[in-house]
Design a protein around this motif. Structure first.
Motif, mmCIF file in Angstrom:
data_model
loop_
_atom_site.group_PDB
_atom_site.id
_atom_site.type_symbol
_atom_site.label_atom_id
_atom_site.label_comp_id
_atom_site.label_asym_id
_atom_site.label_seq_id
_atom_site.Cartn_x
_atom_site.Cartn_y
_atom_site.Cartn_z
ATOM 1 N N ILE A 171 -5.081 61.327 -14.696
ATOM 2 C CA ILE A 171 -5.850 61.364 -13.453
ATOM 3 C C ILE A 171 -6.741 62.600 -13.451
ATOM 4 O O ILE A 171 -6.435 63.611 -14.093
ATOM 5 C CB ILE A 171 -4.943 61.367 -12.194
ATOM 6 N N GLU A 178 -5.289 60.516 -4.057
ATOM 7 C CA GLU A 178 -4.368 59.665 -3.307
ATOM 8 C C GLU A 178 -4.191 58.299 -3.955
ATOM 9 O O GLU A 178 -3.149 57.681 -3.836
ATOM 10 C CB GLU A 178 -4.857 59.502 -1.864
ATOM 11 N N ASP A 179 -5.213 57.815 -4.657
ATOM 12 C CA ASP A 179 -5.191 56.475 -5.229
ATOM 13 C C ASP A 179 -4.705 56.526 -6.687
ATOM 14 O O ASP A 179 -5.495 56.355 -7.615
ATOM 15 C CB ASP A 179 -6.582 55.847 -5.147
ATOM 16 N N ILE A 180 -3.403 56.794 -6.865
ATOM 17 C CA ILE A 180 -2.823 56.842 -8.198
ATOM 18 C C ILE A 180 -1.556 55.990 -8.228
ATOM 19 O O ILE A 180 -0.984 55.683 -7.183
ATOM 20 C CB ILE A 180 -2.504 58.294 -8.641
ATOM 21 N N THR A 181 -1.140 55.632 -9.427
ATOM 22 C CA THR A 181 0.057 54.805 -9.557
ATOM 23 C C THR A 181 1.308 55.655 -9.340
ATOM 24 O O THR A 181 1.258 56.892 -9.380
ATOM 25 C CB THR A 181 0.136 54.171 -10.953
ATOM 26 N N GLN A 182 2.430 54.987 -9.166
ATOM 27 C CA GLN A 182 3.707 55.696 -9.003
ATOM 28 C C GLN A 182 4.031 56.505 -10.259
ATOM 29 O O GLN A 182 4.517 57.624 -10.167
ATOM 30 C CB GLN A 182 4.838 54.708 -8.696
ATOM 31 N N GLU A 183 3.751 55.943 -11.431
ATOM 32 C CA GLU A 183 4.013 56.664 -12.678
ATOM 33 C C GLU A 183 3.151 57.920 -12.776
ATOM 34 O O GLU A 183 3.638 58.992 -13.153
ATOM 35 C CB GLU A 183 3.756 55.766 -13.886
ATOM 36 N N GLN A 184 1.883 57.816 -12.424
ATOM 37 C CA GLN A 184 1.008 58.989 -12.431
ATOM 38 C C GLN A 184 1.507 60.039 -11.448
ATOM 39 O O GLN A 184 1.506 61.233 -11.746
ATOM 40 C CB GLN A 184 -0.426 58.585 -12.087
ATOM 41 N N SER A 185 1.935 59.599 -10.286
ATOM 42 C CA SER A 185 2.471 60.516 -9.286
ATOM 43 C C SER A 185 3.727 61.220 -9.798
ATOM 44 O O SER A 185 3.880 62.436 -9.612
ATOM 45 C CB SER A 185 2.776 59.759 -7.992
ATOM 46 N N ASN A 186 4.608 60.476 -10.439
ATOM 47 C CA ASN A 186 5.842 61.065 -10.972
ATOM 48 C C ASN A 186 5.545 62.139 -12.013
ATOM 49 O O ASN A 186 6.141 63.221 -11.994
ATOM 50 C CB ASN A 186 6.738 59.987 -11.583
#
Length: 114
Positions: free
Chosen positions: A54, A74-82
């Motif tokens: 990202i 804000e518009d990211i996947t759960q995996e990217q967030s983790n």
């Protein structure tokens, strides 16, 4: 002194951080506090870009006041967030370690976004 602010959501996720100022813990080029904080923060930003895939919101002004602002998208996947959260929590641990040893030169504050 470097003043750092870590911003968290109510659920504990880190959404941004801001670092401002210069440590002045030693002569220019030999300031270990500034070097440590810079290495940790820039490594975190670069790691999030490379490992989470990202492009975060980043503002930098190193010349005048030593300023770095970072915010996750804000518009990211759960995996990217983790991935981003692991790297951001590691940043906090590193900065807390520096603060424990050099509290005259680094002050961290954590605020919860409401």
């Amino acid at each position: 002194m470097i003043k750092g602010t870590i911003r968290r959501e109510e659920d504990g996720r880190i959404v941004s951080f801001e670092m401002r100022g210069h440590a002045n813990a030693g002569p220019y080029g030999s300031d270990i506090v500034c070097a440590g904080v810079s290495a940790l923060t820039f490594s975190t930003v670069n790691g999030i870009e490379a490992l989470a895939g990202i492009i975060p919101i980043v503002e930098i002004d190193v010349a005048d006041e030593g300023y770095l602002y970072f915010e996750t998208e804000e518009d990211i996947t759960q995996e990217q967030s983790n991935i981003a959260q692991i790297l951001l929590e590691n940043l906090v641990l590193g900065l807390q370690g520096i603060q424990e040893e050099h509290s005259d030169y680094l002050n961290l504050e954590t605020v919860t976004k409401k």
